[in-house]
Motif scaffolding. Sequence first.
Motif, mmCIF file in Angstrom:
data_model
loop_
_atom_site.group_PDB
_atom_site.id
_atom_site.type_symbol
_atom_site.label_atom_id
_atom_site.label_comp_id
_atom_site.label_asym_id
_atom_site.label_seq_id
_atom_site.Cartn_x
_atom_site.Cartn_y
_atom_site.Cartn_z
ATOM 1 N N VAL A 12 -18.517 -3.980 -4.269
ATOM 2 C CA VAL A 12 -18.830 -2.689 -4.893
ATOM 3 C C VAL A 12 -17.591 -1.801 -4.942
ATOM 4 O O VAL A 12 -16.562 -2.116 -4.329
ATOM 5 N N SER A 13 -17.735 -0.692 -5.638
ATOM 6 C CA SER A 13 -16.657 0.278 -5.724
ATOM 7 C C SER A 13 -16.262 0.758 -4.323
ATOM 8 O O SER A 13 -17.129 1.069 -3.502
ATOM 9 N N GLY A 14 -14.973 0.800 -4.051
ATOM 10 C CA GLY A 14 -14.477 1.267 -2.760
ATOM 11 C C GLY A 14 -14.343 0.175 -1.714
ATOM 12 O O GLY A 14 -13.834 0.419 -0.620
ATOM 13 N N GLY A 16 -12.365 -2.215 -1.774
ATOM 14 C CA GLY A 16 -10.950 -2.542 -1.596
ATOM 15 C C GLY A 16 -10.455 -3.669 -2.478
ATOM 16 O O GLY A 16 -9.397 -4.247 -2.218
ATOM 17 N N LYS A 17 -11.192 -3.958 -3.553
ATOM 18 C CA LYS A 17 -10.827 -5.083 -4.433
ATOM 19 C C LYS A 17 -9.391 -4.974 -4.945
ATOM 20 O O LYS A 17 -8.636 -5.946 -4.909
ATOM 21 N N SER A 18 -9.046 -3.774 -5.462
ATOM 22 C CA SER A 18 -7.712 -3.620 -6.056
ATOM 23 C C SER A 18 -6.634 -3.696 -4.976
ATOM 24 O O SER A 18 -5.614 -4.381 -5.151
ATOM 25 N N THR A 19 -6.881 -3.017 -3.857
ATOM 26 C CA THR A 19 -5.893 -2.961 -2.773
ATOM 27 C C THR A 19 -5.684 -4.350 -2.172
ATOM 28 O O THR A 19 -4.548 -4.841 -2.056
ATOM 29 N N VAL A 20 -6.789 -4.984 -1.777
ATOM 30 C CA VAL A 20 -6.698 -6.291 -1.120
ATOM 31 C C VAL A 20 -6.276 -7.366 -2.134
ATOM 32 O O VAL A 20 -5.471 -8.253 -1.819
ATOM 33 N N SER A 125 -12.396 10.192 -0.429
ATOM 34 C CA SER A 125 -11.007 10.611 -0.175
ATOM 35 C C SER A 125 -10.032 10.004 -1.195
ATOM 36 O O SER A 125 -8.858 10.368 -1.213
ATOM 37 N N ARG A 126 -10.539 9.123 -2.069
ATOM 38 C CA ARG A 126 -9.658 8.550 -3.100
ATOM 39 C C ARG A 126 -9.484 9.571 -4.226
ATOM 40 O O ARG A 126 -10.429 10.227 -4.614
ATOM 41 N N THR A 127 -8.275 9.661 -4.755
ATOM 42 C CA THR A 127 -8.045 10.592 -5.869
ATOM 43 C C THR A 127 -7.520 9.819 -7.077
ATOM 44 O O THR A 127 -6.990 8.709 -6.943
HETATM 45 N N1 ATP Z 1 -8.775 -2.653 3.888
HETATM 46 C C1 ATP Z 1 -8.668 -1.341 3.698
HETATM 47 N N2 ATP Z 1 -8.509 -0.521 4.770
HETATM 48 C C2 ATP Z 1 -8.417 0.800 4.590
HETATM 49 N N3 ATP Z 1 -8.484 1.424 3.384
HETATM 50 C C3 ATP Z 1 -8.634 0.679 2.303
HETATM 51 C C4 ATP Z 1 -8.724 -0.740 2.400
HETATM 52 N N4 ATP Z 1 -8.898 -1.256 1.176
HETATM 53 C C5 ATP Z 1 -8.911 -0.196 0.340
HETATM 54 N N5 ATP Z 1 -8.734 0.952 1.008
HETATM 55 C C6 ATP Z 1 -8.729 2.307 0.422
HETATM 56 O O1 ATP Z 1 -10.048 2.555 -0.072
HETATM 57 C C7 ATP Z 1 -10.000 3.122 -1.364
HETATM 58 C C8 ATP Z 1 -10.702 2.179 -2.353
HETATM 59 O O2 ATP Z 1 -9.911 1.020 -2.477
HETATM 60 P P1 ATP Z 1 -9.778 0.266 -3.870
HETATM 61 O O3 ATP Z 1 -9.477 1.246 -4.954
HETATM 62 O O4 ATP Z 1 -8.851 -0.855 -3.663
HETATM 63 O O5 ATP Z 1 -11.289 -0.263 -4.018
HETATM 64 P P2 ATP Z 1 -11.974 -0.985 -5.266
HETATM 65 O O6 ATP Z 1 -12.996 -1.898 -4.724
HETATM 66 O O7 ATP Z 1 -10.924 -1.587 -6.146
HETATM 67 O O8 ATP Z 1 -12.667 0.234 -5.995
HETATM 68 P P3 ATP Z 1 -13.143 0.365 -7.515
HETATM 69 O O9 ATP Z 1 -14.081 -0.742 -7.777
HETATM 70 O O10 ATP Z 1 -13.813 1.702 -7.566
HETATM 71 O O11 ATP Z 1 -11.918 0.278 -8.370
HETATM 72 C C9 ATP Z 1 -8.540 3.361 -1.695
HETATM 73 O O12 ATP Z 1 -8.230 4.696 -1.408
HETATM 74 C C10 ATP Z 1 -7.791 2.410 -0.784
HETATM 75 O O13 ATP Z 1 -6.534 2.907 -0.403
#
Ligand code: ATP
Length: 185
Positions: A12-14, A16-20, A125-127
């Motif tokens: 789901v959103s948040g 961490g898909k993009s980060t990880v 807290s994401r912007t």
């Molecule tokens: N493993 C982690 N530990 C701590 N913070 C994290 C981690 N992974 C992601 N974050 C933080 O959580 C927030 C959401 O991460 P990210 O944008 O990668 O999620 P996402 O699943 O890609 O979200 P979306 O689907 O909305 O694009 C970001 O601010 C990111 O820095």
Amino acid sequence: MNPPPALVVMGVSGSGKSTVGAALAEALGVPFVDADDLHPLTNIEKMRAGLPLDDDDRWPWLRAVGDAIRAASTGTGTGAPATGVVVACSALRVSYRDAILERAPRTRFVLLQGDREMLLGRLRSRTGHFMPASLLDSQLDALEPLGPHEPGLTVDAADTPEAVIAEVRGFLTRSPDGPQRIAHP
Ligand SMILES: Nc1ncnc2c1ncn2[C@@H]1O[C@H](COP(=O)(O)OP(=O)(O)OP(=O)(O)O)[C@@H](O)[C@H]1O
Ligand SMILES: O=C(O)[C@H](O)[C@@H](O)[C@H](O)[C@H](O)CO
């Protein structure tokens, strides 16, 4: 030789898909594709307005994601050699993952699974992102966890990217070739 596998980092959103996903691609030395970049503008505008996507919005996008995975993981149409690929894509439902597998059969999924409070805290807290925190509950409603017959693994979204990378490396070592069907916790 079989083309190398594609990994879809999903959830789901948040979660961490993009980060990880980006960190995993770098660690594995393969290209990274963020499926968010493949959405039509109408989908982005809908989410930005606080409206969840429905199947009609998602199917053309998922087909584009599957085609992008196939192109990147086999080199088809890119002129580049097959290298494998990491893709960040929500892929919330089994049927969505099946649609990806139809186009790219050697894909494995890495589900980042996290609890609502942790995810909400991250989204709040994401912007600078189009996806509002108010859509989290619709994402959690839509999410179907990986089933025992789906190829991939489930990891804790609260783990550090480094810990997830280590788990994925272990998974790839245990099942280096071909689609694997492993049990999920
Ligand atoms: N493993 C982690 N530990 C701590 N913070 C994290 C981690 N992974 C992601 N974050 C933080 O959580 C927030 C959401 O991460 P990210 O944008 O990668 O999620 P996402 O699943 O890609 O979200 P979306 O689907 O909305 O694009 C970001 O601010 C990111 O820095
Ligand atoms: O399936 C969906 O509802 C959408 O794809 C979302 O998941 C977004 O793409 C993403 O999570 C926001 O960045």
